[in-house]
Design a protein around this motif. Structure first.
Motif, PDB file in Angstrom:
ATOM      1  N   SER A  22      58.516 -28.124  -5.752  1.00  0.00           N
ATOM      2  CA  SER A  22      59.633 -28.865  -6.333  1.00  0.00           C
ATOM      3  C   SER A  22      59.816 -28.452  -7.792  1.00  0.00           C
ATOM      4  O   SER A  22      59.054 -27.644  -8.324  1.00  0.00           O
ATOM      5  N   ASP A  23      60.817 -29.018  -8.432  1.00  0.00           N
ATOM      6  CA  ASP A  23      61.082 -28.797  -9.856  1.00  0.00           C
ATOM      7  C   ASP A  23      61.332 -27.322 -10.177  1.00  0.00           C
ATOM      8  O   ASP A  23      60.451 -26.617 -10.670  1.00  0.00           O
ATOM      9  N   PHE A  24      62.550 -26.881  -9.925  1.00  0.00           N
ATOM     10  CA  PHE A  24      62.949 -25.499 -10.172  1.00  0.00           C
ATOM     11  C   PHE A  24      63.707 -25.341 -11.492  1.00  0.00           C
ATOM     12  O   PHE A  24      64.383 -24.343 -11.704  1.00  0.00           O
ATOM     13  N   GLY A  25      63.563 -26.316 -12.366  1.00  0.00           N
ATOM     14  CA  GLY A  25      64.290 -26.257 -13.627  1.00  0.00           C
ATOM     15  C   GLY A  25      63.891 -25.099 -14.519  1.00  0.00           C
ATOM     16  O   GLY A  25      64.674 -24.657 -15.367  1.00  0.00           O
ATOM     17  N   LEU A  26      62.661 -24.590 -14.360  1.00  0.00           N
ATOM     18  CA  LEU A  26      62.200 -23.473 -15.188  1.00  0.00           C
ATOM     19  C   LEU A  26      62.192 -22.153 -14.429  1.00  0.00           C
ATOM     20  O   LEU A  26      61.752 -21.129 -14.962  1.00  0.00           O
ATOM     21  N   ALA A  27      62.647 -22.163 -13.179  1.00  0.00           N
ATOM     22  CA  ALA A  27      62.652 -20.925 -12.383  1.00  0.00           C
ATOM     23  C   ALA A  27      63.548 -19.883 -13.039  1.00  0.00           C
ATOM     24  O   ALA A  27      64.511 -20.203 -13.738  1.00  0.00           O
ATOM     25  N   ARG A  28      63.229 -18.632 -12.775  1.00  0.00           N
ATOM     26  CA  ARG A  28      63.950 -17.534 -13.416  1.00  0.00           C
ATOM     27  C   ARG A  28      64.085 -16.364 -12.434  1.00  0.00           C
ATOM     28  O   ARG A  28      63.188 -16.106 -11.638  1.00  0.00           O
ATOM     29  N   GLY A  80      67.535 -30.873 -20.628  1.00  0.00           N
ATOM     30  CA  GLY A  80      67.713 -31.438 -19.300  1.00  0.00           C
ATOM     31  C   GLY A  80      68.881 -30.878 -18.521  1.00  0.00           C
ATOM     32  O   GLY A  80      68.769 -30.605 -17.329  1.00  0.00           O
ATOM     33  N   HIS A  81      70.036 -30.697 -19.181  1.00  0.00           N
ATOM     34  CA  HIS A  81      71.201 -30.220 -18.433  1.00  0.00           C
ATOM     35  C   HIS A  81      70.970 -28.821 -17.886  1.00  0.00           C
ATOM     36  O   HIS A  81      71.320 -28.531 -16.735  1.00  0.00           O
ATOM     37  N   LYS A  82      70.370 -27.953 -18.660  1.00  0.00           N
ATOM     38  CA  LYS A  82      70.129 -26.589 -18.186  1.00  0.00           C
ATOM     39  C   LYS A  82      69.146 -26.590 -17.026  1.00  0.00           C
ATOM     40  O   LYS A  82      69.301 -25.831 -16.067  1.00  0.00           O
ATOM     41  N   LEU A  90      70.986 -27.882 -13.957  1.00  0.00           N
ATOM     42  CA  LEU A  90      71.862 -26.866 -13.390  1.00  0.00           C
ATOM     43  C   LEU A  90      71.062 -25.784 -12.670  1.00  0.00           C
ATOM     44  O   LEU A  90      71.459 -25.302 -11.604  1.00  0.00           O
ATOM     45  N   ALA A  91      69.907 -25.413 -13.238  1.00  0.00           N
ATOM     46  CA  ALA A  91      69.057 -24.420 -12.580  1.00  0.00           C
ATOM     47  C   ALA A  91      68.607 -24.922 -11.211  1.00  0.00           C
ATOM     48  O   ALA A  91      68.592 -24.178 -10.228  1.00  0.00           O
ATOM     49  N   GLU A  92      68.242 -26.209 -11.139  1.00  0.00           N
ATOM     50  CA  GLU A  92      67.829 -26.780  -9.848  1.00  0.00           C
ATOM     51  C   GLU A  92      68.976 -26.720  -8.833  1.00  0.00           C
ATOM     52  O   GLU A  92      68.778 -26.369  -7.664  1.00  0.00           O
ATOM     53  N   VAL A  93      70.182 -27.074  -9.271  1.00  0.00           N
ATOM     54  CA  VAL A  93      71.331 -27.042  -8.372  1.00  0.00           C
ATOM     55  C   VAL A  93      71.562 -25.628  -7.865  1.00  0.00           C
ATOM     56  O   VAL A  93      71.791 -25.403  -6.665  1.00  0.00           O
ATOM     57  N   SER A 137      71.480 -19.270 -22.632  1.00  0.00           N
ATOM     58  CA  SER A 137      71.091 -19.262 -24.035  1.00  0.00           C
ATOM     59  C   SER A 137      69.613 -19.108 -24.296  1.00  0.00           C
ATOM     60  O   SER A 137      69.225 -18.548 -25.313  1.00  0.00           O
ATOM     61  N   ASP A 138      68.739 -19.625 -23.399  1.00  0.00           N
ATOM     62  CA  ASP A 138      67.326 -19.615 -23.773  1.00  0.00           C
ATOM     63  C   ASP A 138      66.404 -19.154 -22.669  1.00  0.00           C
ATOM     64  O   ASP A 138      65.193 -19.335 -22.762  1.00  0.00           O
ATOM     65  N   GLY A 139      66.940 -18.576 -21.616  1.00  0.00           N
ATOM     66  CA  GLY A 139      66.075 -18.041 -20.570  1.00  0.00           C
ATOM     67  C   GLY A 139      65.600 -19.046 -19.564  1.00  0.00           C
ATOM     68  O   GLY A 139      64.829 -18.708 -18.678  1.00  0.00           O
ATOM     69  N   THR A 140      66.030 -20.332 -19.650  1.00  0.00           N
ATOM     70  CA  THR A 140      65.560 -21.299 -18.668  1.00  0.00           C
ATOM     71  C   THR A 140      66.390 -21.283 -17.407  1.00  0.00           C
ATOM     72  O   THR A 140      66.022 -21.905 -16.427  1.00  0.00           O
ATOM     73  N   GLY A 141      67.488 -20.591 -17.405  1.00  0.00           N
ATOM     74  CA  GLY A 141      68.327 -20.525 -16.218  1.00  0.00           C
ATOM     75  C   GLY A 141      68.651 -19.091 -15.893  1.00  0.00           C
ATOM     76  O   GLY A 141      68.288 -18.176 -16.618  1.00  0.00           O
ATOM     77  N   PRO A 142      69.323 -18.863 -14.772  1.00  0.00           N
ATOM     78  CA  PRO A 142      69.617 -17.503 -14.344  1.00  0.00           C
ATOM     79  C   PRO A 142      70.595 -16.825 -15.275  1.00  0.00           C
ATOM     80  O   PRO A 142      71.578 -17.405 -15.705  1.00  0.00           O
TER      81      PRO A 142
END
Length: 376
Positions: free
Chosen positions: A227-233, A118-120, A123-126, A31-36
């Motif tokens: 660390s912290d891959f929550g914003l990776a793209r 947070g959830h997105k 999930l991106a980190e996972v 939805s917002d580009g924070t995940g793949p």
């Protein structure tokens, strides 16, 4: 403290029954580009997306933990075991027992229930860390996803990094100052980690998007791990030069071209790396409101003291006590300036950055014994 038997990884079938976030397969945020959201390109031909790779590899590599066992391992998420806190939530030291009966220490990150994104990010980190593997990336051991009534529990379990972050050692007076060589070695490792993301995965290119000193963890030997891959793209695909996305990240580290256009490339990561290079030189944060007005913005201040100028040494971290080779410091600043080039196409690749830092490191022989870096 909650210590118990640490079970070995589940078999593939078991993990497939316990994939994160409700469904037979791991969903990807879109939805917002924070995940793949799409396949990406790299130096080689990309063939898979992070979501696809996560569904294939993550199930075999990651363990699904139960909330009860993580509560036991952290003594009920005791404040006495809290080792950090950020926008995602709190991080705790957790104690497990190995199959052989020894103690295993891991880190548990618990999502703040009030975190809208947070959830997105969880999930991106996972997904990313279930696929990516490199000595300079933090290792994700597993995750927890349990829903109880109105509460959604999302946790991540990592290898434990005893020396905390580069940010702590650069800016906190609770620690001895990092020696010159240690600073360079940390940045070399971080550069290698970014290079792996940009060019090292055959199927996909990864843009980290949030490089800063607080996201560089340090192990017991002061080896760095991102660390912290929550914003990776995922990077651009189909011959495109960039990914268009909402601007996210940390103020003071985001590239101006990304801020102005929303065009994200690997060169956005290079800019952030240049900022941190100046932080290790100066011992100052990218933005410090407690300093005089003309010195609050690090990049504006250092530009008045260029690497080739007579006043250059005035920017160097006084906590180094003059124990650094001036020529090497000047070369490091020149490299930082290249990373901070206004035109992203003219910035070096992270592979070039790592190679140049290796050369700078050799400009002075290694000391017979390094100054202590332990916490006071």
């Amino acid at each position: 403290m909650g210590c118990f038997a640490f079970k070995s990884g589940k078999n593939k079938a078991e993990n497939q029954r316990r994939r994160p976030a409700g469904g037979a397969k791991s969903p990807a945020p879109t939805s917002d580009g924070t995940g793949p959201t799409s396949k990406a390109s790299s130096a080689s031909t990309p063939t898979r997306s992070i979501q696809e790779l996560s569904e294939e590899r993550g199930a075999a590599r990651l363990r699904a933990f139960g909330l009860e066992e993580l509560g036991s391992a952290t003594n009920g998420f005791s404040r006495s075991l809290k080792v950090g806190e950020g926008g995602f939530g709190c991080v705790y030291r957790a104690f497990f027992r190995s199959a052989a009966g020894g103690r295993v220490v891991l880190a548990v990150k618990r999502l703040n229930q009030r975190s809208l994104q947070g959830h997105k990010q969880w999930l991106a980190e996972v997904q990313f860390l279930g696929v990516l593997e490199h000595p300079n990336l933090v290792k994700l051991v597993g995750y927890c996803a349990e829903d109880a009534d109105a509460d959604k529990h999302r946790l991540l379990v990592y290898e434990f990094m005893p020396n905390k972050t580069l940010d702590d050692h650069l800016f906190s007076r609770a620690y001895h100052p990092l020696p010159w060589r240690t600073r360079l070695q940390i940045m070399i490792g971080a550069a290698r980690g970014l290079d792996y993301l940009h060019q090292g995965v055959p199927e996909v290119q990864v843009i980290y998007r949030d490089f800063k000193a607080s996201n560089v963890l340090l192990d017991g030997e002061f080896r760095p791990k991102l660390s912290d891959f929550g914003l990776a793209r995922e990077g651009p695909t189909d011959g495109k030069t960039h990914v268009s996305t909402a601007v996210v990240g940390t103020h003071g580290y985001a590239a101006p071209d990304y801020i102005e256009t929303g065009h994200l490339t690997v060169k956005s990561d290079v800019w952030g790396f240049g900022v941190v290079l100046y932080e290790i030189l100066t011992g100052r944060r990218s933005l410090d409101r407690n300093r005089p007005a003309e010195e609050q913005k690090l990049l504006g201040w250092v530009r008045r003291h260029p690497p080739g100028g007579g006043s250059f040494r005035t920017i160097m971290d006084p906590r180094l006590g003059g124990r650094y080779p001036v020529a090497a410091a000047r070369e490091t600043a020149r490299l930082a300036d290249r990373c901070l080039g206004r035109n992203p196409k003219e910035r070096p690749s992270m592979r070039e950055v790592a190679e140049e830092l290796e050369r700078v490191l050799q400009m002075e022989p290694a000391p017979t014994s390094a100054p202590a870096t332990a916490k006071r």
